[in-house]
Design a protein around this motif. Sequence first.
Motif, mmCIF file in Angstrom:
data_model
loop_
_atom_site.group_PDB
_atom_site.id
_atom_site.type_symbol
_atom_site.label_atom_id
_atom_site.label_comp_id
_atom_site.label_asym_id
_atom_site.label_seq_id
_atom_site.Cartn_x
_atom_site.Cartn_y
_atom_site.Cartn_z
ATOM 1 N N GLU A 172 2.506 13.272 -13.100
ATOM 2 C CA GLU A 172 1.750 13.409 -11.856
ATOM 3 C C GLU A 172 2.630 14.159 -10.861
ATOM 4 N N PHE A 209 1.676 5.583 0.712
ATOM 5 C CA PHE A 209 1.719 6.411 1.926
ATOM 6 C C PHE A 209 0.477 7.281 2.083
ATOM 7 N N ASN A 210 -0.254 7.549 0.983
ATOM 8 C CA ASN A 210 -1.200 8.666 1.068
ATOM 9 C C ASN A 210 -2.533 8.333 1.740
ATOM 10 N N PHE A 219 -14.045 0.676 -7.052
ATOM 11 C CA PHE A 219 -13.103 1.770 -7.284
ATOM 12 C C PHE A 219 -12.002 1.289 -8.220
ATOM 13 N N GLU A 227 6.512 2.467 3.967
ATOM 14 C CA GLU A 227 7.504 2.677 5.029
ATOM 15 C C GLU A 227 7.509 4.127 5.524
ATOM 16 N N THR A 272 0.818 -1.219 0.000
ATOM 17 C CA THR A 272 0.000 0.000 0.000
ATOM 18 C C THR A 272 0.856 1.275 0.000
ATOM 19 N N PHE A 279 -1.975 -4.174 -5.110
ATOM 20 C CA PHE A 279 -1.016 -3.072 -5.006
ATOM 21 C C PHE A 279 -1.720 -1.758 -5.293
ATOM 22 N N VAL A 280 -1.372 -0.725 -4.519
ATOM 23 C CA VAL A 280 -1.762 0.646 -4.837
ATOM 24 C C VAL A 280 -0.530 1.517 -4.651
ATOM 25 N N GLY A 281 -0.224 2.338 -5.649
ATOM 26 C CA GLY A 281 0.954 3.214 -5.570
ATOM 27 C C GLY A 281 1.197 3.857 -6.913
ATOM 28 N N SER A 282 2.444 4.181 -7.208
ATOM 29 C CA SER A 282 2.753 4.894 -8.451
ATOM 30 C C SER A 282 2.743 3.934 -9.638
ATOM 31 N N CYS A 338 -4.809 10.318 -5.146
ATOM 32 C CA CYS A 338 -4.871 9.820 -6.526
ATOM 33 C C CYS A 338 -6.120 10.314 -7.222
ATOM 34 N N GLY A 397 -2.534 2.507 -10.070
ATOM 35 C CA GLY A 397 -1.391 3.413 -10.205
ATOM 36 C C GLY A 397 -1.741 4.882 -10.093
ATOM 37 N N LYS A 440 2.011 -5.199 3.508
ATOM 38 C CA LYS A 440 3.300 -4.497 3.471
ATOM 39 C C LYS A 440 2.950 -3.025 3.230
HETATM 40 P P1 NAD Z 1 5.071 4.214 -4.382
HETATM 41 O O1 NAD Z 1 4.815 3.537 -5.684
HETATM 42 O O2 NAD Z 1 6.340 4.924 -4.189
HETATM 43 O O3 NAD Z 1 4.990 3.143 -3.187
HETATM 44 C C1 NAD Z 1 3.881 2.280 -3.039
HETATM 45 C C2 NAD Z 1 4.342 0.992 -2.369
HETATM 46 O O4 NAD Z 1 5.297 0.345 -3.204
HETATM 47 C C3 NAD Z 1 5.015 1.212 -1.015
HETATM 48 O O5 NAD Z 1 4.574 0.221 -0.121
HETATM 49 C C4 NAD Z 1 6.497 1.070 -1.339
HETATM 50 O O6 NAD Z 1 7.229 0.550 -0.255
HETATM 51 C C5 NAD Z 1 6.507 0.097 -2.501
HETATM 52 N N1 NAD Z 1 7.630 0.322 -3.422
HETATM 53 C C6 NAD Z 1 8.236 1.507 -3.695
HETATM 54 N N2 NAD Z 1 9.222 1.330 -4.579
HETATM 55 C C7 NAD Z 1 9.266 0.017 -4.880
HETATM 56 C C8 NAD Z 1 10.074 -0.776 -5.748
HETATM 57 N N3 NAD Z 1 11.044 -0.250 -6.486
HETATM 58 N N4 NAD Z 1 9.830 -2.105 -5.809
HETATM 59 C C9 NAD Z 1 8.837 -2.649 -5.084
HETATM 60 N N5 NAD Z 1 8.047 -1.953 -4.245
HETATM 61 C C10 NAD Z 1 8.244 -0.619 -4.146
HETATM 62 O O7 NAD Z 1 3.808 5.189 -4.138
HETATM 63 P P2 NAD Z 1 3.594 6.234 -2.958
HETATM 64 O O8 NAD Z 1 4.486 7.393 -3.165
HETATM 65 O O9 NAD Z 1 3.591 5.557 -1.637
HETATM 66 O O10 NAD Z 1 2.080 6.673 -3.241
HETATM 67 C C11 NAD Z 1 1.717 7.680 -4.144
HETATM 68 C C12 NAD Z 1 1.293 7.097 -5.478
HETATM 69 O O11 NAD Z 1 0.211 6.191 -5.296
HETATM 70 C C13 NAD Z 1 0.769 8.144 -6.452
HETATM 71 O O12 NAD Z 1 1.244 7.840 -7.742
HETATM 72 C C14 NAD Z 1 -0.737 7.980 -6.379
HETATM 73 O O13 NAD Z 1 -1.438 8.423 -7.523
HETATM 74 C C15 NAD Z 1 -0.842 6.515 -6.217
HETATM 75 N N6 NAD Z 1 -2.128 6.131 -5.645
HETATM 76 C C16 NAD Z 1 -3.014 5.501 -6.461
HETATM 77 C C17 NAD Z 1 -4.252 5.149 -5.969
HETATM 78 C C18 NAD Z 1 -5.253 4.452 -6.858
HETATM 79 O O14 NAD Z 1 -6.199 3.875 -6.333
HETATM 80 N N7 NAD Z 1 -5.088 4.466 -8.166
HETATM 81 C C19 NAD Z 1 -4.593 5.424 -4.638
HETATM 82 C C20 NAD Z 1 -3.640 6.045 -3.819
HETATM 83 C C21 NAD Z 1 -2.407 6.390 -4.339
#
Ligand code: NAD
Length: 499
Positions: free
Chosen positions: A384, A149-150, A451, A176, A147, A223-226, A281, A248, A173
Amino acid sequence: MQELTHYINGAHVAGTSGRAADVYNPATGEVQSSVPLASAAEINQAVDIAAAAQPAWAAVNPQRRARVMMKFVDLLHRDMDKLAEALSREHGKTLPDAKGDVIRGLEVCEFCIGAPHLLKGEFTDSAGPGIDMYSLRQPLGVTAGITPFNFPAMIPMWMFAPAIVCGNAFILKPSERDPSVPLMLAELMEEAGLPKGILQVVNGDKEAVDALLDNETIQSIGFVGSTPIAAYIYERGCANGKRVQCFGGAKNHMIIMPDADMDQAADALVGAGYGAAGERCMAISVAVPVGDETADRLIEKLVPRIEALKVGPYTAGNDVDFGPVVTAAAKANIERLVQTGIDQGAKLVVDGRDFKLQGYEDGFFVGAHLFDNVTKDMDIYTTEIFGPVLSTVRAQSYEEAINLAIDHEYGNGTAIFTRDGDTARDFANRINIGMVGVNVPIPVPLAYHTFGGWKKSMFGDLNQHGPDAFKFYTRTKTVTARWPSGIKEGGEFSIPVME
Ligand code: NAD
């Protein structure tokens, strides 16, 4: 300095990898704790514990599993202030917004209380002579989620609540950057009656994530993140034969038609663009007024509203509109992108670059920025930014406006502000984006809908929460049953068909 832990088999456990990361208070810039970063061995140990605990949990009837969620919801209400404080302290968002983060997760837990109904299979009586056919929804086994940080409360709950109520074990997980609330949630789930080992929190970075992706026992990854990390996790998880869903990044456009109520549109844009310092996001990061006259009226209404925004630490109470961004690196990245906007010829109408807060000079605060005359080729349009920066792209027609959103690589959310039902309907039908608002700037669906974005904002087939989550966290098994009284004599050598 506080040493954080993992949460394994019902207990707080210190890290053994020898690696750790600093967790900051973004308002002061101080390191407030240290979070252990798990090794592959620590991940694999948690997976073994989950695998041992899961069959007994899957055998608990769905109504009893749902009762754990009922109790958990009560406990979230009981501890709301504590959770919001811990969340704001690590993330930086205001306390009301932190409570919203918890409540949007809690609402998915409420939906999951309907598990006994949602898990019911299908049944066909007398599908053939003496034959009944029925389907079961069975849990996958050990599942995992990674997941961002946001939303450190909401997104973990969006994953673990449906996973667990379906009878799976779940390994979380979390980010951090803000791991405390996820640890608190795991404690509360056990207080609500969840057996040990069913929800475990293992903190870490890429090493821990890769161990989850490569562990053969894990059946699914959420997974949710970048977007770059989402693409990586989707590819590696799928290559390892897992069920994977990855959500993403985003660049959400809001189209403002000439007939829109301009005060409403400006109020909506300010909340959706700058709330949570733009670290959502579903934040609106691009305003697309249609026609120069609309653009001029909009900018005139936006500027005083943006200049009046109050930026401060969560400790300043309800009076603050948004707080700091999460890290010094995030702040530096936003400032770099703002500079590219200026260099590439956009007009900086509200300049937040010199923002300073007395007494919080080391905090990660970024002032609100508004750009006008942004064009499609600029970095502030394609990238972004994830900060309090709103870009205005002037479109000369509705067609030009909708095509901007259609052509952008991201497809998470979008909105149109208009009084014209025809235009709104056409927009909702043609747009290639997952979540659409009509005079609603942040159209995050409620827990009983699903969602998910389109294009580079989502990799996979099923959305988060709502009925899709129950599909993602279960496998269908279909049973064809005939009892001896219905069996004819002799073997059958050709495929049975209906005559
Ligand atoms: P991030 O991608 O940096 O990190 C997300 C997760 O991935 C964390 O748990 C991190 O530890 C892990 N991670 C980071 N780098 C990694 C790597 N190289 N290999 C494997 N795992 C890794 O994202 P963030 O900065 O925590 O969150 C912000 C991003 O999340 C923005 O892009 C935002 O748009 C997106 N987001 C999307 C949604 C959605 O539903 N589409 C919702 C919330 C946030």
